[in-house]
Design a protein around this motif. Structure first.
Motif, PDB file in Angstrom:
ATOM      1  N   LEU A 272       0.919  -1.207  -0.203  1.00 13.19           N
ATOM      2  CA  LEU A 272      -0.086  -0.125   0.026  1.00 13.19           C
ATOM      3  C   LEU A 272       0.934   1.324   0.136  1.00 13.19           C
ATOM      4  O   LEU A 272       0.600   2.268  -0.671  1.00 13.19           O
ATOM      5  N   GLU A 273       1.979   1.266   0.732  1.00 11.13           N
ATOM      6  CA  GLU A 273       2.780   2.410   0.735  1.00 11.13           C
ATOM      7  C   GLU A 273       3.562   2.672  -0.583  1.00 11.13           C
ATOM      8  O   GLU A 273       3.275   3.677  -1.187  1.00 11.13           O
ATOM      9  N   SER A 274       3.944   1.583  -1.339  1.00 11.84           N
ATOM     10  CA  SER A 274       4.455   1.907  -2.680  1.00 11.84           C
ATOM     11  C   SER A 274       3.343   2.339  -3.585  1.00 11.84           C
ATOM     12  O   SER A 274       3.650   3.452  -4.417  1.00 11.84           O
ATOM     13  N   THR A 275       2.062   2.018  -3.505  1.00 11.39           N
ATOM     14  CA  THR A 275       1.038   2.349  -4.568  1.00 11.39           C
ATOM     15  C   THR A 275       0.605   3.880  -4.191  1.00 11.39           C
ATOM     16  O   THR A 275       0.445   4.552  -5.009  1.00 11.39           O
ATOM     17  N   GLU A 276       0.630   4.221  -3.042  1.00  6.60           N
ATOM     18  CA  GLU A 276       0.102   5.350  -2.503  1.00  6.60           C
ATOM     19  C   GLU A 276       1.446   6.408  -2.867  1.00  6.60           C
ATOM     20  O   GLU A 276       1.085   7.551  -3.418  1.00  6.60           O
ATOM     21  N   ILE A 277       2.640   6.109  -2.636  1.00  8.49           N
ATOM     22  CA  ILE A 277       3.763   7.029  -2.993  1.00  8.49           C
ATOM     23  C   ILE A 277       3.636   7.295  -4.787  1.00  8.49           C
ATOM     24  O   ILE A 277       3.732   8.383  -5.138  1.00  8.49           O
ATOM     25  N   LYS A 278       3.427   6.211  -5.443  1.00 10.39           N
ATOM     26  CA  LYS A 278       3.255   6.393  -6.781  1.00 10.39           C
ATOM     27  C   LYS A 278       2.168   7.198  -7.330  1.00 10.39           C
ATOM     28  O   LYS A 278       2.053   7.962  -8.214  1.00 10.39           O
ATOM     29  N   LYS A 279       1.106   7.061  -6.651  1.00 11.99           N
ATOM     30  CA  LYS A 279      -0.195   7.556  -6.876  1.00 11.99           C
ATOM     31  C   LYS A 279      -0.310   9.230  -6.466  1.00 11.99           C
ATOM     32  O   LYS A 279      -0.603  10.059  -6.968  1.00 11.99           O
ATOM     33  N   ARG A 280       0.425   9.124  -5.288  1.00 14.88           N
ATOM     34  CA  ARG A 280       0.377  10.771  -4.559  1.00 14.88           C
ATOM     35  C   ARG A 280       1.623  11.800  -4.816  1.00 14.88           C
ATOM     36  O   ARG A 280       1.492  12.856  -4.735  1.00 14.88           O
ATOM     37  N   TRP A 281       2.654  10.982  -4.928  1.00 14.40           N
ATOM     38  CA  TRP A 281       3.919  11.763  -5.379  1.00 14.40           C
ATOM     39  C   TRP A 281       4.137  12.730  -4.110  1.00 14.40           C
ATOM     40  O   TRP A 281       4.545  14.041  -4.356  1.00 14.40           O
ATOM     41  N   PRO A 282       4.176  12.307  -3.007  1.00 11.28           N
ATOM     42  CA  PRO A 282       4.555  13.214  -1.825  1.00 11.28           C
ATOM     43  C   PRO A 282       5.574  13.817  -1.641  1.00 11.28           C
ATOM     44  O   PRO A 282       6.758  13.182  -2.022  1.00 11.28           O
ATOM     45  N   ILE A 283       5.701  15.296  -1.436  1.00  9.76           N
ATOM     46  CA  ILE A 283       7.051  16.060  -1.610  1.00  9.76           C
ATOM     47  C   ILE A 283       8.297  15.600  -0.914  1.00  9.76           C
ATOM     48  O   ILE A 283       9.374  15.429  -1.109  1.00  9.76           O
ATOM     49  N   TYR A 284       7.918  14.645   0.422  1.00 10.72           N
ATOM     50  CA  TYR A 284       8.997  14.492   1.291  1.00 10.72           C
ATOM     51  C   TYR A 284       9.255  13.005   1.221  1.00 10.72           C
ATOM     52  O   TYR A 284      10.117  12.441   2.002  1.00 10.72           O
ATOM     53  N   ASN A 285       8.744  12.059   0.282  1.00  7.82           N
ATOM     54  CA  ASN A 285       9.170  10.749   0.008  1.00  7.82           C
ATOM     55  C   ASN A 285      10.054  10.811  -1.164  1.00  7.82           C
ATOM     56  O   ASN A 285       9.900  11.611  -2.154  1.00  7.82           O
ATOM     57  N   TYR A 286      11.395  10.194  -1.108  1.00  5.99           N
ATOM     58  CA  TYR A 286      12.391  10.241  -1.935  1.00  5.99           C
ATOM     59  C   TYR A 286      12.533   8.811  -2.617  1.00  5.99           C
ATOM     60  O   TYR A 286      12.522   8.875  -3.831  1.00  5.99           O
ATOM     61  N   SER A 287      12.775   7.709  -1.828  1.00  2.00           N
ATOM     62  CA  SER A 287      13.410   6.509  -2.396  1.00  2.00           C
ATOM     63  C   SER A 287      12.561   5.950  -3.676  1.00  2.00           C
ATOM     64  O   SER A 287      12.864   5.703  -4.723  1.00  2.00           O
ATOM     65  N   GLN A 288      11.332   5.770  -3.335  1.00  2.81           N
ATOM     66  CA  GLN A 288      10.388   4.989  -4.557  1.00  2.81           C
ATOM     67  C   GLN A 288       9.908   6.046  -5.501  1.00  2.81           C
ATOM     68  O   GLN A 288       9.087   5.734  -6.541  1.00  2.81           O
TER      69      GLN A 288
END
Length: 466
Positions: A272-288
């Motif tokens: 779920l974390e991976s899909t949410e990062i790809k979907k939302r593109w949060p400013i402070y997530n970097y790795s994925q």
């Protein structure tokens, strides 16, 4: 009892601190000015202030904000010159500041470099103000002082801001009929570590279960997505450590709300974390958020008719025999195929030297590299090796649910992760199409594919194949 608590409040000694700095996080920046107002719970009893030479360049935008220039601090004392005095003023007192988790790491870090280990309790006047003076549109020091009629002179200079914070603190002490300030100083209180704008009630609602948590900004936009085996502990760890990093300061400054989605297992949380990062593109997530550096095993026929396998970055116009996320993973797989199917390490580019083939030495290469084995026979084994990794199984990973009467399912169809979710524990999983209709569809990426297949290999007892 109330009189006793009130007496304790007045006899608690406070140090109200404000600093100006060269940047927004302590690990990479220095202090340019510091002011300390000593407060006995009723009034200011002493003060200290000084410019500080940070021994690094003050950026132009900082000068525009504070008015402090490189020339102004050139002859000022280094922090080491005032460290002993600062430590004596702070030691044994409660460290108070407006957004205390900005000021405290700077001061603590600078003192530590000079051999002084500061260990004191903290109070944040932003959090105290939100509790004791609710309802204002802004809790920045300037806006809050304006709303309350508190004089604020020499804004964005340490002495002016510290004096205003001291007046604000006196105001809050007078309004604190329920002794919230003293409660905030108790060991189990989270008031001193949470971001100043996040209500403690939101933290108290976080579960002790696996899942995904979200940090939101003042507009409600998601700025960070994280996964956890235990959501409450993981969120707490972001703020309870002594990190002086840029990331922690970003979280403290910009997080206004925390939400979450519980999951039954840590694996589901990772997906779920991976899909949410790809979907939302949060400013402070970097790795994925980085573009996936994908690799593949490619096959081609050389001039002598031998099928050759090679690891390369994925190519738009060529179809890989097998893809993977990490180069080491590809080499491990190719070495296994070489051993199992008696392939030549030279023809697979695992051995690139001109030395004698190690496969011949160890007895698993039949001499294709020296044309001792004909191409047709060798190529048959290469094709068999390719088929072994191209087979795309369908299976479901079944584990416990979020509650006793349900089970969690992660569905892989022909090698591709397609859905996950929860079904009743008494449902027998036999029809893959029916199961797919009962689960939530998700978009796969290579990270998730490798994650799921690795998990299935590690825990075969949790896998049901179709």
């Amino acid at each position: 009892m109330e009189n006793t608590i009130l007496a304790v409040a007045f006899f608690t000694m406070y140090a109200i601190v404000d600093i100006e700095t060269t940047g927004s996080y302590a690990s990479g920046n220095g202090i340019t000015e510091i002011a300390i107002m000593l407060h006995d719970g009723q009034q200011v009893t002493g003060q200290f202030q000084s410019l500080v030479n940070p021994h690094q360049h003050i950026p132009r935008y900082i000068t525009a904000l504070t008015g402090i220039t490189n020339e102004m601090v050139e002859a000022a004392p280094s922090f080491a010159d005032i460290a002993e005095q600062v430590y004596q003023l702070l030691d044994g007192r409660v460290f108070v500041a407006h957004s205390v988790n900005f000021d405290y790491p700077f001061v603590k870090g600078q003192l530590s470099k000079c051999g002084y280990e500061l260990q004191v309790k903290k109070l944040c006047t932003v959090r105290l103000s939100r509790k004791l003076a609710p309802g204002f549109p802004s809790y920045s020091l300037g806006n809050l002082c304006h709303s309350l009629g508190i004089p604020l002179e020499d804004r964005h200079r340490a002495a002016g801001d510290a004096a205003a914070t001291a007046r604000l603190f006196s105001y809050l002490l007078q309004r604190d009929e329920e002794k919230f300030i003293l409660k905030s100083l108790q060991r189990n209180s989270k008031e001193t570590i949470l971001p100043p704008h996040v209500p403690k009630e939101q933290f108290d609602q976080l579960p002790y279960t696996p899942g995904v948590y979200y940090f939101h900004d003042d507009k409600g936009k998601v700025i960070y997505v994280g996964k956890a085996r235990n959501i409450r502990y993981r969120v707490n760890s972001h703020f309870s450590n002594n990190s002086q990093s840029r990331q922690k300061q970003n979280f403290l400054r910009h997080t206004h709300q925390i939400s979450y989605q519980p999951c039954a297992t840590e694996l589901m949380a990772q997906i779920l974390e991976s899909t949410e990062i790809k979907k939302r593109w949060p400013i402070y997530n970097y790795s994925q958020k980085r573009q996936e550096q994908l690799y593949g095993i490619f096959a081609y026929e050389d001039r002598n008719g031998y099928q050759r396998l090679i690891i390369e970055k994925n190519k738009a116009r060529l179809e890989a025999v097998h893809t993977f996320h990490y180069l080491t993973e590809g080499h491990t797989l190719l070495r296994r195929l070489i051993q199992e199917y008696r392939l030549c390490p030279k023809l697979c580019f695992i051995q690139t030297s001109n030395d004698r083939c190690v496969g011949l030495e160890d007895g698993y290469c039949d001499g294709a590299c020296e044309h001792e084995e004909d191409a047709y026979t060798y190529n048959e084994r290469v094709r068999a090796a390719m088929r072994s990794v191209q087979e795309r199984p369908s299976f479901v990973i079944v584990e416990e649910g979020r509650q006793p009467q349900e089970q969690s399912c992660i569905l892989v169809w022909k090698g591709e992760f397609v859905a996950m979710g929860y079904i009743a524990s008494d449902i027998q999983i036999s029809d893959i199409d029916q199961l797919r209709d009962m689960l939530t569809p998700y978009k796969e990426n290579l990270f998730i594919r490798n994650l799921v297949h690795s998990y299935a290999d590690k825990y075969p007892q949790r896998v049901r194949k179709f």
